[in-house]
Structures are given as C-alpha cells and as structure tokens.
Write an enzyme that holds these catalytic residues in place. Structure first.
Site, PDB file in Angstrom:
ATOM      1  N   ASP A  18      75.125  88.809  72.847  1.00 11.17           N
ATOM      2  CA  ASP A  18      74.801  87.461  73.322  1.00 11.17           C
ATOM      3  C   ASP A  18      75.169  86.395  72.301  1.00 11.17           C
ATOM      4  OD1 ASP A  18      73.591  88.824  75.486  1.00 11.17           O
ATOM      5  OD2 ASP A  18      71.677  88.903  74.427  1.00 11.17           O
ATOM      6  N   GLU A 210      73.928  85.055  84.964  1.00 11.89           N
ATOM      7  CA  GLU A 210      73.094  84.761  83.797  1.00 11.89           C
ATOM      8  C   GLU A 210      73.997  84.271  82.664  1.00 11.89           C
ATOM      9  OE1 GLU A 210      71.241  88.318  82.357  1.00 11.89           O
ATOM     10  OE2 GLU A 210      73.135  89.376  82.097  1.00 11.89           O
TER      11      GLU A 210
END
Length: 477
Positions: A18, A210
């Site tokens: 991420d 997302e």
C-alpha cells in the site's frame, strides 16, 4: 558508489504494501501498511517508514516504527489492524497521518513534526457538531484514506471501499476538511462509481474497489485506485478535485495483464491480487509504486515500483513488471542475483491470482523479522521464474543455485516464449547446490527465464551471470 535498485525495492524480508511515496527534503519516504511474513491476515504490524536519497534509489534506510497500533484510543490493546495510510504536510508545516482501523469505519489522524518521527494521535475526522465521519446519517463506511492539502481551500480526503455487487456502496468519495485537518467543511460526494452504478460512466470494467490515492500534476488531479478486478491500479483525471473525473487507464497490473509489448495482452505473468499504490516524479522521471504478493498468500505483500512513460497529453502508458524498477535502466549483466527478484512467476497453467499448491512463490526461511534472503519455492514441472532486464556484455556462463527433492533440468531462455539456450541438470539435495552451463548470449539488453522440467519440487535461490572479463580475471589470478 550508488547501489543498484531492485524490485522489491526494500529488503526481501520486509513487507510494506500500500505504498504512498513522497519527497521531503531530497529524500523519498514510503508510507504503507505493514504485513508480516506468513501472516494470517492483512496489516498485522505497526506503521514503519523507509526512506532513500532521491539520487540513490537503491540505498534505503529503515526509519523505525513511526506509529504503533496501540496509539489510537479505539485500539489500546492492539486488537485491530492499521490499514493503508496516507500522509500530508499541513498548513502549519507538520505532517499528518490519516488511517482507518480494521473494525471501525471512521478516519483517525496522527501528527508529527518530522516526516519519519514519532507520530502522536491527533483526533478523528468529524462534522462541526462533533459527529464522526462514517457515523453520520447517510454516511458510507470510511476506508483507505488519501489526502491532499490545497492552500486556501483545505484538505481533500478521498475514501471508500466497494465490494463487487454491493449496491450499498456508491463508490469513491471526497470530503473537504478545514485547515485544522479534522473538521468537515463539505460533506462527502462521490467521484468514481462502484460496480452497480458504473453503467454509462466510462468506468465500466474498471469500477472502483478500494485503494484511493490522489496526486496533483500542474493543474490536473489524478485519482488512483484499485478496480474490482483487484490486480490493477487505474486512474482518472479532472481539473477539479471533487468532481468530473474521467477514466484514463491502467497504470500497472501486478500480474502484468493488458501489456502486449512482449506477450499476448491477456496472458498473466505473475500471481496478482489486491493492489494499492501511487505515482511520483523523482528527478524528472515518473514512477508508479504498487505491491506484489509472496508466500502464495494474500497477506504477505511487498512494495515494488516501475518507471512510467508520460505522454504529451498528461496520460501515462501502462508500466511493465520488471526486476530493475527504480534502477533507472537495466541491471548489470554480471554477478549474482537472488531469486526473490523474479518479476514473473507462472506455470503452463495460466492464473491471474495468487494461491494454490501448484504455483511457484517467493518465500524466505525463518520467521517474520528474520533477515533471511528470499528465494523462489515450489517450482514444480513447468514452473518458470522470469527476471527483467539486464545489460549483458560477454556473458558466457550461468550458474544457478537450487535445493529440494527434485530431479530434472532448469531450462534457460531469453524470452518467455523464446528458444532454450541452455539446460542445466539439477539433483535431489536438502542444501543449496550450484550447477552451471556454458552459454552464448548476444551483447545487449536481455531478460532471463528459468523453467524447471522434471519431477519433484525445487527451490531457486539465485543465478550468476559470468562474463568473459570476469573469467579472464580469474585466470590471471
């Protein structure tokens, strides 16, 4: 001397997915969540930070734990995980860390005076009446915050999670905050649709899932996100931070789907799954940061990066998966390279997604935190590990190191579908053994593909490229 940069760009025993890259004072800092090797779920660790000089992208420094998960008042016992964060410099010159815990749908904020110092809990994003964002009537749950501060406007906070077919989730949303970094100035509004609401939007087939990220390049806003197919990072652009976003394309796929420069577009070359990252310009060159999956699991992800080509209209071409990432060009075509640098892993059975007991995977010995170099494991018949790219000059011999209860040959090719240039027999062994073959490789930039053909299961530790020059040096000695 500058060090070569590899993919993954951090040590092979570190698991930081991420990744949000930012440059502060001539260093690039990576903010991400923190997986554990062999972890049973996502994001089990505290937030840690790594940084590197912008002119030496192979020289990463561990900055330590910047925020423990127990620092949030909702999580004093550490039972909840810290999901993907983002960082922004506020109007006061301090650094603000935005994140969401795994069992609540509100946005937490921590603050620090330095980019990689010890962040302290600051508060929760809330409406003027004190109601937390995510708990107001009509609010959708918050997830994966991305933040951009605009002078004279405030902080744009981008969030959202929309599972496939879930009509209760509308898409990615943006909320404008005041300069106190917490109080809502403008309520959430939706900018990129989820699956059930994408018809006629231009986002069909690449609907929002997302992994929100936001960047501003000149006068254009780039909203980066993971689509419902999970393995791809897509992007949309607008001249406004809160509306009129138009789908532009895929930045990177962690199974290299859609790329047709060296193989059929829909042929996967690695085992992908969810994806999250962003883009950044470093010394005039653009890069996309993303993550790959290891250990045959969703939950052991590592940060990677690839160069991006920006076109004259501001759009980007999709990046290829490589082993050289931030290196600025191919790796040297000599010396030893570890197996964990494989950017392509596959068998004769195509699969876009990680998992299954028949597929090769990146592993390490020991437990999480043990600084053991990774390797390719579970190489059964037809399993291939591919490495891209190397600048080869006079390569005449290749040595591989393997172990495992396997017997057969390791075929070497310069392209995934190219001719076999050498076969190296390997034998059963419970320790790492070296095997070699003479080769004749034309000078130039090449990839290397190693395919196991035989019985049993092999592990692949490394390969060595030996050049004419190196061999002459050895003979002189």
């Amino acid at each position: 001397m500058k060090q070569q940069a590899f993919n993954p760009y951090l040590p092979s025993w570190e698991y930081i997915p991420d990744g949000e890259p930012y440059i502060f004072e001539d260093r690039i800092y990576i903010y991400g969540s923190h997986d554990f090797y062999n972890g049973h779920v996502f994001c089990l660790g505290d937030y840690v930070c790594w940084s590197a000089p912008v002119d030496d992208l192979g020289n990463w420094r561990y900055e330590g734990v910047i925020y423990p998960k127990t620092a949030d008042p909702y999580n004093p016992e550490g039972k909840m995980c810290l999901y993907a964060p983002d960082v922004v410099m506020g109007p006061d010159g301090r650094y603000y860390l935005y994140y969401v815990l795994d069992k609540v749908s509100v946005v937490s904020v921590a603050v620090c005076d330095a980019p990689a110092g010890k962040y302290e809990f600051y508060g929760y994003v809330h409406y003027e009446d004190g109601t937390l964002l995510g708990e107001h009537d009509g609010d959708e749950p918050q997830f994966d915050p991305a933040v951009l501060w605009e002078e004279g406007q405030g902080v744009y906070l981008y969030t959202g999670f929309c599972g496939k077919g879930d009509s209760s989730r509308s898409g990615a949303m943006v909320t404008l905050l005041n300069d106190d970094m917490l109080t809502i100035k403008t309520a959430p509004q939706f900018i990129v649709p989820s699956g059930p609401y994408a018809q006629g939007s231009g986002f069909e087939g690449h609907e929002f899932f997302e992994a929100s990220s936001i960047r501003k390049i000149k006068d254009t806003y780039y909203f980066i996100y993971s689509s419902l197919v999970m393995h791809e990072l897509c992007y949309a652009t607008s001249q406004k931070p809160d509306r009129d976003f138009r789908y532009q394309g895929v930045l990177v796929s962690n199974c290299d789907l859609h790329i047709d420069s060296y193989k059929p577009a829909e042929k996967p070359m690695a085992y992908g799954c969810n994806n999250h990252g962003s883009i950044i310009e470093i010394k005039g060159k653009w890069y996309v940061f993303y993550h790959r999956h290891t250990n045959g699991s969703w939950f052991c992800r590592q940060g990677c990066a690839e160069p991006l080509e920006q076109q004259s209209d501001g759009t980007f071409l999709q990046a290829e998966l490589t082993s050289c990432g931030l290196n600025g060009g191919p790796l040297k075509g000599e010396g030893e390279y570890p197996g964990y640098l494989a950017c392509h892993l596959y068998t004769e059975e195509d699969s876009c997604y990680v998992g299954g007991d028949k597929f090769p995977k990146i592993m390490q010995d020991g437990r999480d935190g043990d600084e053991n170099i990774g390797y390719v494991a579970n190489m059964q018949n037809t399993a291939t590990a591919g490495f891209r790219y190397f600048d080869c000059q006079g390569v005449r011999r290749i040595t591989i190191k393997t172990r495992g209860y396997a017997a057969g040959v390791m075929q070497i090719k310069l392209a995934w579908n190219g001719p076999v240039i050498a076969e190296i027999p390997i034998e059963y062994s419970n320790v790492w053994e070296a095997y070699s073959a003479e080769v004749s490789i034309p000078d130039g930039i090449h990839s290397f593909y190693f395919t196991f053909c035989g019985e049993g299961t092999a592990s692949f530790q490394s390969f060595v490229l030996e050049t004419d020059r190196k061999r002459k040096d050895c003979l002189i000695r």
